[in-house]
Each structure stands twice: as structure tokens, then as C-alpha cells.
Design an enzyme around this catalytic site. Structure first.
Site, mmCIF file in Angstrom:
data_model
loop_
_atom_site.group_PDB
_atom_site.id
_atom_site.type_symbol
_atom_site.label_atom_id
_atom_site.label_comp_id
_atom_site.label_asym_id
_atom_site.label_seq_id
_atom_site.Cartn_x
_atom_site.Cartn_y
_atom_site.Cartn_z
ATOM 1 N N TYR A 1 -54.980 23.070 71.167
ATOM 2 C CA TYR A 1 -53.865 24.028 71.281
ATOM 3 C C TYR A 1 -54.070 25.181 70.292
ATOM 4 C CZ TYR A 1 -49.026 25.742 70.721
ATOM 5 O OH TYR A 1 -47.896 26.527 70.628
ATOM 6 N N ILE A 2 -54.354 24.843 69.054
ATOM 7 C CA ILE A 2 -54.537 25.882 68.024
ATOM 8 C C ILE A 2 -55.769 26.736 68.345
ATOM 9 C CG2 ILE A 2 -55.135 26.202 65.573
ATOM 10 C CD1 ILE A 2 -52.129 25.706 66.189
#
Ligand SMILES: NC(=O)c1ccc[n+]([C@@H]2O[C@H](COP(=O)([O-])OP(=O)(O)OC[C@H]3O[C@@H](n4cnc5c(N)ncnc54)[C@H](OP(=O)(O)O)[C@@H]3O)[C@@H](O)[C@H]2O)c1
Length: 218
Positions: free
Chosen positions: A131-132
Site C-alpha cells: 500500500y505504501i
């Protein structure tokens, strides 16, 4: 002002559509699920069915014709795996930015996340790391474009009512939470303020009224 919102049935998106409609702007929510059209209309926006993992940039550029601003509010969401972090949180943002360029829509507000822009801490869960990485890649893609972009990194989102009081500044802002309703209010203010272009901003709950906080960084 005509504002096209990617991920038009998201929680922030619905709140933003309601705010924009309330101040006389024309909001358009792009949704992938036809069953979500009625909710978007109820929020005061036009709804257009468009799956951002299937559409081409040319398809989306047609939908952006005549728009004044684009807001990227889509996300693969909790429960999704690493591949959809890449196809939505990165890929759909890149698609929207491509389409904005083709359609000549310069103003682009991207919802990113606190934590983006730096490598995930060692030992981080694989899906969170994906996600990051996806949010960081989407930000990097947008910064390289000739658009009037603003990247907004909220802290942890809550469904609490709006407080109207925020902390908005260039990174690093200490970690914290923020009601989605306040994020929507900040985006509505950012769209209106081209002086905030080419800035990456972090956002949590705080002491400053939204309008004053946006004015202070523009
Ligand atoms: N959760 C947090 O604490 C946090 C913190 C900082 C930033 N953020 C980011 O803030 C943003 C908005 O958050 P939110 O809570 O409002 O998100 P949300 O309610 O999960 O909404 C995301 C929307 O994106 C849509 N979407 C997913 N795939 C799509 C596709 N292929 N085509 C079109 N739309 C698609 C979803 O539609 P479906 O319903 O059809 O899936 C959903 O309506 C997200 O980018 C999120 O990553 C979250």
C-alpha cells in the site's frame, strides 16, 4: 466548478460530493459498481460508471471533458491484497493523471496517505508495505507531471463528525487521526485555492480552522 472524483462512492468522496453540491459546484463521481449510482446522486453529484482498473486513459479523458478539477479519492480498501494496492492506489491514480493531461484539466488533488514517501519500516506487514509503495509511486508519478497537483496525505481516517479544526502542513506532521468529513472539507478548500499547487501536505486533526489552514500554506 465541475469536479470529477475518482472513486465516487468512497466514504470521503460521498462527503465531498455533498459539500460541493451544497456550495453550487457540479460534482461527478466515477464508480465501478452500477449499484452505487443512486448513493452518489443522493449526495448531490452526477454518477458515471467507470472501472478504473479496466478503462483506458482515452476513455477517462472523455469523462473529464469540461472539468475544472480532478480528485483522486479511490483506493483498493481494507481487505484487498497487494496486487490491488498496485492496480488501484497506484494504477488508477496514474490513469486519472494521464486522462487529466489528455483532457487539459490542470487541477488535480490526490488523496495519498501519511507514511507515503518513505520506505515502510522493517518487519512491516506485506500488504501495508505494498500500500505504501503504491501510494509513494502514485505521488512520484503525479509530481513529475505538468499539472497543478496537490498531494494530500491524511493520517488515520475516522468516521467521527467534522470538527472543522485541522493541522495541515508540509511533512513531517506528527502521526494522528482525522475525520473523513474534515478531509472532505480540506479537499473542497484546496480545489478552490490554486496557490496550494505543487505541494505535498500532511493532515491530521488540530487547532486551525480549515479555511485559515489552507490560506496559510497557499
Ligand atoms: N483508511 C485510512 O486510515 C486512510 C488513511 C489515509 C489515506 N487513506 C486513503 O484515503 C482514500 C479514501 O479513503 P476512503 O475511506 O474514502 O476510501 P473508501 O471508502 O475505501 O473508498 C474508495 C473507493 O474507491 C473505489 N474503487 C476501488 N476500485 C475501483 C475501481 N477499479 N474503479 C473505480 N473505483 C474504485 C471503491 O469502490 P468499490 O466500493 O466499488 O470498491 C470505493 O468507493 C483512499 O485512497 C485511502 O487509501 C486511507
Amino acid at each position: 466548478m465541475r469536479v470529477v472524483i475518482a472513486g465516487g462512492h468512497g466514504k470521503i468522496a460521498l462527503l465531498l460530493e455533498h459539500l460541493l453540491a451544497g456550495r453550487g459546484d457540479q460534482a461527478v463521481g466515477l464508480v465501478r459498481n452500477p449499484a452505487h449510482v443512486a448513493d452518489v446522486q443522493k449526495a448531490g453529484a452526477e454518477a458515471v460508471v467507470c472501472d478504473l482498473e479496466a478503462a483506458s486513459a482515452d476513455d477517462v479523458a472523455v469523462l473529464l471533458s469540461g472539468a475544472d478539477a480532478v480528485v483522486f479519492a479511490a483506493g483498493a480498501g481494507a481487505g484487498s491484497g497487494a496486487p490491488r494496492k498496485d492496480s488501484v492506489d497506484r494504477g488508477a491514480s496514474v490513469l486519472m493523471a494521464d486522462a487529466a493531461g489528455r483532457a487539459g484539466v490542470r487541477r488535480f488533488v490526490q488523496i495519498s496517505s501519511m507514511g507515503a514517501g518513505q520506505p515502510p519500516r522493517p518487519g512491516t506487514d506485506e500488504v501495508w508495505a505494498a500500500y505504501i509503495a503504491a501510494k509513494t509511486a502514485a505521488e512520484d508519478d503525479l509530481r513529475a507531471r505538468d499539472l497543478d497537483w496537490t498531494i494530500l496525505r491524511p493520517g488515520g481516517l475516522t468516521d467521527a463528525p467534522a470538527t472543522g479544526r485541522i493541522r495541515l502542513a508540509a511533512p513531517p506532521v506528527p502521526r494522528g487521526t482525522i475525520p473523513r468529513a474534515d478531509v472532505a472539507a480540506v479537499i473542497a478548500a484546496l480545489i478552490d485555492d490554486p496557490g496550494t499547487r505543487h505541494q505535498t501536505l500532511e493532515l491530521t486533526g488540530g487547532d486551525s480552522p480549515v479555511a485559515a489552514a489552507v490560506r496559510s500554506i497557499s
